[in-house]
Design an enzyme around this catalytic site. Sequence first.
Site, PDB file in Angstrom:
ATOM      1  N   LYS A 165     -14.414 -42.847  19.957  1.00 32.06           N
ATOM      2  CA  LYS A 165     -14.060 -42.000  21.095  1.00 32.06           C
ATOM      3  C   LYS A 165     -13.878 -42.799  22.366  1.00 32.06           C
ATOM      4  O   LYS A 165     -14.429 -42.499  23.400  1.00 32.06           O
ATOM      5  CB  LYS A 165     -15.142 -40.933  21.355  1.00 32.06           C
ATOM      6  CG  LYS A 165     -15.218 -39.811  20.372  1.00 32.06           C
ATOM      7  CD  LYS A 165     -14.195 -38.760  20.729  1.00 32.06           C
ATOM      8  CE  LYS A 165     -14.515 -37.435  20.066  1.00 32.06           C
ATOM      9  NZ  LYS A 165     -15.588 -36.774  20.717  1.00 32.06           N
ATOM     10  N   MET A 177     -13.059 -39.184  33.460  1.00 35.76           N
ATOM     11  CA  MET A 177     -11.890 -39.788  32.799  1.00 35.76           C
ATOM     12  C   MET A 177     -10.702 -39.857  33.757  1.00 35.76           C
ATOM     13  O   MET A 177      -9.562 -39.625  33.365  1.00 35.76           O
ATOM     14  CB  MET A 177     -11.507 -38.968  31.551  1.00 35.76           C
ATOM     15  CG  MET A 177     -12.610 -38.920  30.508  1.00 35.76           C
ATOM     16  SD  MET A 177     -12.402 -37.609  29.304  1.00 35.76           S
ATOM     17  CE  MET A 177     -12.999 -36.165  30.150  1.00 35.76           C
ATOM     18  N   ASP A 220     -21.371 -42.042  19.695  1.00 37.67           N
ATOM     19  CA  ASP A 220     -20.103 -42.574  20.169  1.00 37.67           C
ATOM     20  C   ASP A 220     -20.316 -43.624  21.258  1.00 37.67           C
ATOM     21  O   ASP A 220     -21.451 -43.964  21.613  1.00 37.67           O
ATOM     22  CB  ASP A 220     -19.124 -41.464  20.572  1.00 37.67           C
ATOM     23  CG  ASP A 220     -19.708 -40.475  21.552  1.00 37.67           C
ATOM     24  OD1 ASP A 220     -19.462 -39.279  21.389  1.00 37.67           O
ATOM     25  OD2 ASP A 220     -20.418 -40.918  22.476  1.00 37.67           O
TER      26      ASP A 220
HETATM   27  C1  LIG Z   1     -15.588 -37.664  27.316  1.00 44.61           C
HETATM   28  S1  LIG Z   1     -16.333 -37.630  28.873  1.00 44.61           S
HETATM   29  C2  LIG Z   1     -17.946 -37.232  28.393  1.00 44.61           C
HETATM   30  C3  LIG Z   1     -18.796 -36.740  29.504  1.00 44.61           C
HETATM   31  C4  LIG Z   1     -20.219 -36.492  29.095  1.00 44.61           C
HETATM   32  N1  LIG Z   1     -20.315 -35.466  28.128  1.00 44.61           N
HETATM   33  C5  LIG Z   1     -21.085 -36.153  30.314  1.00 44.61           C
HETATM   34  O1  LIG Z   1     -21.600 -35.037  30.398  1.00 44.61           O
HETATM   35  O2  LIG Z   1     -21.282 -37.014  31.150  1.00 44.61           O
HETATM   36  C6  LIG Z   1     -16.424 -39.316  29.248  1.00 44.61           C
HETATM   37  C7  LIG Z   1     -16.321 -39.613  30.722  1.00 44.61           C
HETATM   38  O3  LIG Z   1     -17.547 -39.377  31.394  1.00 44.61           O
HETATM   39  C8  LIG Z   1     -17.665 -40.270  32.482  1.00 44.61           C
HETATM   40  N2  LIG Z   1     -18.883 -41.068  32.301  1.00 44.61           N
HETATM   41  C9  LIG Z   1     -19.788 -40.954  31.335  1.00 44.61           C
HETATM   42  N3  LIG Z   1     -20.810 -41.805  31.510  1.00 44.61           N
HETATM   43  C10 LIG Z   1     -20.540 -42.480  32.649  1.00 44.61           C
HETATM   44  C11 LIG Z   1     -21.222 -43.491  33.373  1.00 44.61           C
HETATM   45  N4  LIG Z   1     -22.398 -43.980  32.972  1.00 44.61           N
HETATM   46  N5  LIG Z   1     -20.654 -43.950  34.502  1.00 44.61           N
HETATM   47  C12 LIG Z   1     -19.481 -43.464  34.935  1.00 44.61           C
HETATM   48  N6  LIG Z   1     -18.805 -42.505  34.284  1.00 44.61           N
HETATM   49  C13 LIG Z   1     -19.321 -42.014  33.164  1.00 44.61           C
HETATM   50  C14 LIG Z   1     -16.432 -41.139  32.467  1.00 44.61           C
HETATM   51  O4  LIG Z   1     -15.491 -40.543  33.317  1.00 44.61           O
HETATM   52  C15 LIG Z   1     -16.006 -41.036  31.031  1.00 44.61           C
HETATM   53  O5  LIG Z   1     -14.643 -41.332  30.877  1.00 44.61           O
END
Ligand SMILES: C[S@@+](CC[C@H](N)C(=O)[O-])C[C@H]1O[C@@H](n2cnc3c(N)ncnc32)[C@H](O)[C@@H]1O
Length: 472
Positions: A272, A385, A250
Amino acid sequence: MSYLPLYINTTGKKCLIIGGGKVASRKLIPILKSKMHVTMVSPEIHEDIIEFVKDKKNFDYQKKVFTINDIKDQFLIVAATNNKEVNALIAKIAKNKNILVNMAENSNSGNTLIPSVVDRDPIKIAISSGAASPILTRLVKTKLESVIPYSFSKLALIMMEYRSKVKETFSKIVERRNFWEAFLDGPISEMVLSGHVDKARNALDESLKDKKVPNQIGEVYLVGAGPGDPELLSFKALRLMQKADVVIYDRLVSEPIMNLIRQDAEKIYVGKQRADHAMPQENINQLLARIALEGKKVLRLKGGDPFIFGRGGEEIESLINDDIPFQIVPGITAASGCASYAGIPLTHRDHSQACIFVTGHLKDGTVNLNWEMLAHEKQTLVFYMGMHGSKIICEELIKHGLKNTTPVALIVKGTTIDQEVIIGNLQNMPKIIEENKIIPPTLLIIGDVVKLHNKLKWFDPFSSLNKNNIQL
Ligand SMILES: C[S@@+](CC[C@H](N)C(=O)[O-])C[C@H]1O[C@@H](n2cnc3c(N)ncnc32)[C@H](O)[C@@H]1O
């Protein structure tokens, strides 16, 4: 000098180590591991050797000065005194008696080298630079250690256990080779590597009973790709990324990480993004099962950790219903990755005794959360998010008791070369977000720990030199 790498059965053979200093102690460990019986002759010994003296297992210590009469019928002698001339003399006498001799220092007097070993017993990879450069040898060893899983040991042991059974079942060499190749390439080897050795034995017995190569049933690897920096991938994630036939990924999986996937693997994007669900969750679950049932190895690659706001649980549940083998590999979650790369410790003895990961995902325009529980000092809140709901989040936290000066960090594209860290507080962060064009993914960290950013920040992505950074 030329050397032949040769593995010799040393069990029970005699070794004499002359000298008891640091070098002798370094030589002692691999020699004892090879199950030789060691006698050490030295007036004194290094502190690292004391535990072996107490243990006495295959080890005798003679506290005395070495004499020529100590060299008798040993298989190997290590000349490790602190005197080069004495070492050279020991080597000469040993060689005259056809005894193998190893030198403590880099010299031509001996006739053996003790290599550096990558040990996945019974697999042993010996590395030597022919005494040219121990640093280079160490570098090669480190590289090999990182690409050969520790569990290869179990794999080798089970292949040893089944070697004669496979030979009895398949008389032709080519059949045996096909059998083992199918074993190594398919789910049975993964059963062994992931610790399900009994299950693997049952599958091997089944194949041998039917006199056929192990079935190429499909399997799914649910793998966390971390927040973006490819160097944050685990060894296991990388191994499975290079094994899979099909990759379902994704938006959050970064391009440098996608470049590490097996080149000929089929790649399927399932989206996603906020308001861009390239494929509904239900269809993703079905897709995983369908491809695995075709006998393929499917990599479900997700940003961060699959079990943290990743719906990994739902995807696995549907595999269980279809009896499809799977493995789950954790990844570094965004909270951990972004906090580290922003120099914001999530807990700190002076500032925060707890850390809560929260979803700020809006449902019907509201964020429905237990605000009483969240609005406490001395704890850190990490909102995933949360950017679009930031106004509601900040207002509710103030309403429920947090000071409007409580520090907030917005981390944009954390751990990547595009990372930006924007510092504000509960009062002004929504306005900052509103007034600046910020491109997700973003993470909100709220609490006193954010104050440490100025002091602890270290990650300085190169690209930020060329960009219009938002400076506050
Ligand atoms: C659906 S969630 C998935 C989280 C993921 N499974 C994790 O453990 O990091 C997606 C959210 O994770 C956060 N996120 C993921 N990667 C990021 C990054 N490199 N920098 C900032 N926020 C991040 C953001 O808030 C994004 O909207």
